[in-house]
Structure formats: C-alpha cells, structure tokens
Write a protein that holds these residues in place. Structure first.
Motif, mmCIF file in Angstrom:
data_model
loop_
_atom_site.group_PDB
_atom_site.id
_atom_site.type_symbol
_atom_site.label_atom_id
_atom_site.label_comp_id
_atom_site.label_asym_id
_atom_site.label_seq_id
_atom_site.Cartn_x
_atom_site.Cartn_y
_atom_site.Cartn_z
ATOM 1 N N VAL A 221 14.834 -23.744 33.016
ATOM 2 C CA VAL A 221 13.589 -24.498 32.869
ATOM 3 C C VAL A 221 12.539 -23.622 32.194
ATOM 4 C CG1 VAL A 221 14.039 -25.935 34.898
ATOM 5 C CG2 VAL A 221 12.649 -23.862 35.130
ATOM 6 N N SER A 222 11.573 -24.250 31.556
ATOM 7 C CA SER A 222 10.487 -23.517 30.919
ATOM 8 C C SER A 222 9.465 -23.080 31.959
ATOM 9 C CB SER A 222 9.796 -24.398 29.873
ATOM 10 O OG SER A 222 8.627 -23.752 29.390
ATOM 11 N N MET A 223 9.047 -21.820 31.833
ATOM 12 C CA MET A 223 7.965 -21.298 32.676
ATOM 13 C C MET A 223 6.803 -20.816 31.818
ATOM 14 S SD MET A 223 8.530 -21.648 35.913
ATOM 15 C CE MET A 223 7.354 -20.501 36.608
ATOM 16 N N ALA A 224 6.736 -21.292 30.575
ATOM 17 C CA ALA A 224 5.666 -20.857 29.673
ATOM 18 C C ALA A 224 4.297 -21.136 30.276
ATOM 19 C CB ALA A 224 5.811 -21.541 28.321
ATOM 20 N N HIS A 225 4.172 -22.295 30.891
ATOM 21 C CA HIS A 225 2.908 -22.695 31.523
ATOM 22 C C HIS A 225 3.225 -23.111 32.956
ATOM 23 C CE1 HIS A 225 1.013 -22.429 27.621
ATOM 24 N NE2 HIS A 225 2.000 -23.139 27.125
ATOM 25 N N PRO A 226 3.270 -22.135 33.881
ATOM 26 C CA PRO A 226 3.766 -22.390 35.238
ATOM 27 C C PRO A 226 2.855 -23.216 36.125
ATOM 28 C CG PRO A 226 2.986 -20.133 35.035
ATOM 29 C CD PRO A 226 2.941 -20.714 33.658
ATOM 30 N N VAL A 227 1.574 -23.304 35.773
ATOM 31 C CA VAL A 227 0.619 -24.056 36.585
ATOM 32 C C VAL A 227 0.332 -25.397 35.926
ATOM 33 C CG1 VAL A 227 -1.804 -24.103 37.352
ATOM 34 C CG2 VAL A 227 -0.438 -22.021 37.628
ATOM 35 N N GLY A 228 0.308 -26.445 36.729
ATOM 36 C CA GLY A 228 -0.004 -27.768 36.208
ATOM 37 C C GLY A 228 -1.471 -27.865 35.809
ATOM 38 N N PRO A 229 -1.796 -28.042 34.522
ATOM 39 C CA PRO A 229 -3.199 -28.062 34.084
ATOM 40 C C PRO A 229 -4.028 -29.162 34.734
ATOM 41 C CG PRO A 229 -1.712 -27.854 32.206
ATOM 42 C CD PRO A 229 -0.862 -28.177 33.387
ATOM 43 N N ARG A 230 -3.428 -30.324 34.923
ATOM 44 C CA ARG A 230 -4.188 -31.429 35.511
ATOM 45 C C ARG A 230 -4.483 -31.168 36.982
ATOM 46 N NH1 ARG A 230 -1.726 -36.288 33.288
ATOM 47 N NH2 ARG A 230 -3.178 -35.950 31.582
ATOM 48 N N LEU A 231 -3.511 -30.611 37.695
ATOM 49 C CA LEU A 231 -3.741 -30.282 39.105
ATOM 50 C C LEU A 231 -4.776 -29.170 39.220
ATOM 51 C CD1 LEU A 231 -3.067 -30.670 42.081
ATOM 52 C CD2 LEU A 231 -1.099 -29.129 41.768
ATOM 53 N N GLN A 232 -4.705 -28.186 38.345
ATOM 54 C CA GLN A 232 -5.715 -27.133 38.346
ATOM 55 C C GLN A 232 -7.106 -27.687 38.057
ATOM 56 O OE1 GLN A 232 -6.445 -24.240 35.090
ATOM 57 N NE2 GLN A 232 -5.635 -22.709 36.506
ATOM 58 N N GLN A 233 -7.184 -28.638 37.129
ATOM 59 C CA GLN A 233 -8.467 -29.269 36.826
ATOM 60 C C GLN A 233 -9.009 -29.991 38.053
ATOM 61 O OE1 GLN A 233 -10.443 -29.090 34.230
ATOM 62 N NE2 GLN A 233 -11.917 -30.604 34.963
ATOM 63 N N ARG A 234 -8.138 -30.642 38.805
ATOM 64 C CA ARG A 234 -8.574 -31.333 40.023
ATOM 65 C C ARG A 234 -9.083 -30.327 41.051
ATOM 66 N NH1 ARG A 234 -8.196 -36.451 40.316
ATOM 67 N NH2 ARG A 234 -6.915 -37.637 38.827
ATOM 68 N N GLU B 64 0.649 -38.379 38.680
ATOM 69 C CA GLU B 64 0.246 -38.228 37.293
ATOM 70 C C GLU B 64 1.270 -37.391 36.534
ATOM 71 O OE1 GLU B 64 -4.512 -37.925 37.284
ATOM 72 O OE2 GLU B 64 -3.543 -36.320 38.412
ATOM 73 N N PRO B 65 1.598 -37.755 35.304
ATOM 74 C CA PRO B 65 2.443 -36.881 34.487
ATOM 75 C C PRO B 65 1.753 -35.537 34.287
ATOM 76 C CG PRO B 65 2.222 -39.052 33.484
ATOM 77 C CD PRO B 65 1.218 -38.996 34.597
ATOM 78 N N CYS B 66 2.528 -34.482 34.272
ATOM 79 C CA CYS B 66 1.977 -33.141 34.111
ATOM 80 C C CYS B 66 2.019 -32.727 32.646
ATOM 81 C CB CYS B 66 2.769 -32.141 34.952
ATOM 82 S SG CYS B 66 2.257 -30.423 34.715
ATOM 83 N N PRO B 67 0.891 -32.314 32.061
ATOM 84 C CA PRO B 67 0.892 -31.883 30.665
ATOM 85 C C PRO B 67 1.840 -30.716 30.390
ATOM 86 C CG PRO B 67 -1.353 -32.246 31.423
ATOM 87 C CD PRO B 67 -0.479 -32.326 32.629
ATOM 88 N N ALA B 68 2.137 -29.912 31.428
ATOM 89 C CA ALA B 68 3.078 -28.801 31.259
ATOM 90 C C ALA B 68 4.526 -29.235 31.450
ATOM 91 C CB ALA B 68 2.743 -27.677 32.236
#
Length: 297
Positions: free
Chosen positions: A127-140, A252-256
């Motif tokens: 699996v890709s770990m390039a962006h390990p944190v969900g941007p939308r969840l972090q924004q929330r 929600e779909p995750c952008p990452a």
C-alpha cells in the motif's frame, strides 16, 4: 452508504474517553492475538465512537509490547472508518513547547521489533504510505480545535523510535538536525496497519517535553511526561468530542486514498494465496480478497 464510525486510540495518560455515552465494553477476538484492552463502544452526539487505550488500562504494555495488528484488526471489526490517535511526544522545536498539540502529517519509522504488516508470505500486498494522514480528517481536527479554543500546530514529521528508553543526546541532536518535529514511540506501525485496513488515520501529538536536545531540559522524566499528558487529557477529550459531533453520518472519501488503499495492492494471484492467511485477513482485506473481487494487481 458506509456509516462513519470514529475510533480513538488513547496514548500515555489517556486511558478513558470522558463524554462517551451509552457505553458498552466489548472484547472482540482477533486472529492476530490479544489487543491492548476491551473496546469501549458508545456514542458522542449521533456518532458511534470506539475507544481503545493503546497501553491498556493501568499502562500495562510498553510501546514494543503492544500488539498493533490486533488493535487495528479489532477496530476494523468494530466498524471503525476514521481513527484518531492521541499520542504523547517529545519536541525538537522551541516553538512547539510542552502542552502544545501537533497535527502531524508525516512519519519516519525507526522501530525494529514490531510486526508492521498484515500481509506477507502467502498473501503479498503493498500500500502507499506517501501521505499517511488523512487530510480531510486532519482538517476536521484543526477545525474542532479552533472551535474549542485549543491551540494546535498543523503539519510536521513524527519520528517513531523503538524505545522503551528515551533518546540519547546524540540521537536527539541527529533527529533535530534532520528536520523532524516530534518524537514518539507508538505511531508506527500503527499508521501503516491502519492504511492496510483502509482506515483513515490522523494523529494528535501532545508535546510533553523537549526530548533531551534542549540545554534547559536535558533529561526526560516519566513523571513530567505523565503530568503534562494528564493535564492535556481534558483538551484531548474536548477535541475528540467536537470531531465526533461534527463528523458526517456517511464516511467521507479520503483524498489520500485510505478508504480504497487495497484496491490494487494485492500482488499474490488468487490460486497462490494461502487460505490460512486469507482467513486471518477477513476483516482487514475481505473487501478485496472475497472471491467476487479477487484479482491479480
């Protein structure tokens, strides 16, 4: 429609989640062994919330002894779609003092004693770990912090050391020189396993100390770490509660891409997969390993 269910992993000093209503404790069996503790399952507002103390109540487990695979597996079995990890950490930056919350978005894994994947011999996946944190969840999380008047720093790199000892001065200076922001002992392989389980992951790193690089704070003491962590536990609970209340009912779909991380990840051909391994992956990867969806990536 996939119901959004918020998972919360409590780190050092955070062994419960105040504000959780209609709570039931549940022990969910995992083929990967024993998780850290019972799950506390309830709701905040209309959102279903699942809480797990990472070290177990009473802090029974060291970072190296935590069964990260079992923890993520039982959270997946409980239906968790979005996971907030609350973690004590040391800071390498003067402007990130003890008491500050950091919403990290990158990790460096320096652990060496831990099982870091659900996959391996008998069923291989990447699996890709390039962006390990969900941007939308972090924004929330950032929006919830602003709404609750909690000061947070958004962005940064968390280096995960094996522990259980704290850093040597040489290590601390090297990590600081490398540009890392905070250091902890638990978010790896937790974040990797969450990605393999298609759970969106985000960290609230609670700064408890300056590690040992700082000339005015040249040693880390457990008593200091726990004192700051406990002082921040109320803010952590308020932050999580606000996220839960504002979380949409539908996932929600995750952008990452965390919600579909296994879509093209499995390399092993269906005929070559070990049935025993596949059986253990029923919760984590059942979506892609079921006969109707199996394919060679």
């Amino acid at each position: 429609m996939t119901q959004a269910i918020l998972g919360v992993i409590g780190g050092s000093g955070v062994y419960d989640l105040p504000g959780l209503e209609d709570v039931a404790e549940e022990r969910i069996a995992s083929p990967w062994g024993e998780p850290s503790d019972f799950l506390r399952i309830g709701r905040i507002g209309s959102t279903r919330v699942v809480f797990l103390p990472r070290h177990g109540r009473g802090h029974r487990l060291s970072p190296s002894d935590i069964n990260y695979r079992a923890n993520i597996d039982v959270l997946k079995r409980a239906g968790v779609t979005d996971l907030v990890a609350i973690s004590a950490c040391g800071s390498f930056r003067e402007e990130l003092p003890p008491g500050r919350f950091v919403l990290v978005d990158q990790f460096v894994d320096r652990t060496c004693r831990r099982e870091s994947s659900f996959f391996g011999a008998g069923c291989v996946a990447h699996v890709s770990m390039a962006h390990p944190v969900g941007p939308r969840l972090q924004q929330r999380l950032a929006e919830a912090a602003a709404a609750e008047g909690i000061e947070v720093h958004r962005g940064g790199t968390y280096v995960c050391m094996e522990g259980p000892q704290f850093s040597s001065l040489a290590e601390s200076l090297a990590y600081r020189a490398a540009g890392y922001d905070v250091i902890g002992m638990t978010n790896m392989p937790e974040a990797k396993l969450a990605r393999e389980a298609e759970i969106t992951y985000a960290t609230v790193a609670m700064v408890t100390d300056y590690d040992c690089w700082h000339p005015a704070h040249d040693a880390v003491e457990v008593s200091d770490v726990i004192a700051v962590a406990r002082a921040n536990a109320g803010n952590a609970a308020r932050l999580v509660a606000r996220v839960a209340r504002d979380l949409p009912a539908e996932r929600e779909p995750c952008p990452a891409g965390s919600h579909r991380a296994l879509e093209h990840a499995v390399m092993t051909a269906p005929a070559a997969r070990d049935p025993a391994v596949v059986a253990k992956l029923d919760a984590v990867a059942g979506r892609v390993l079921s006969p109707s969806l199996s394919s060679v990536a």
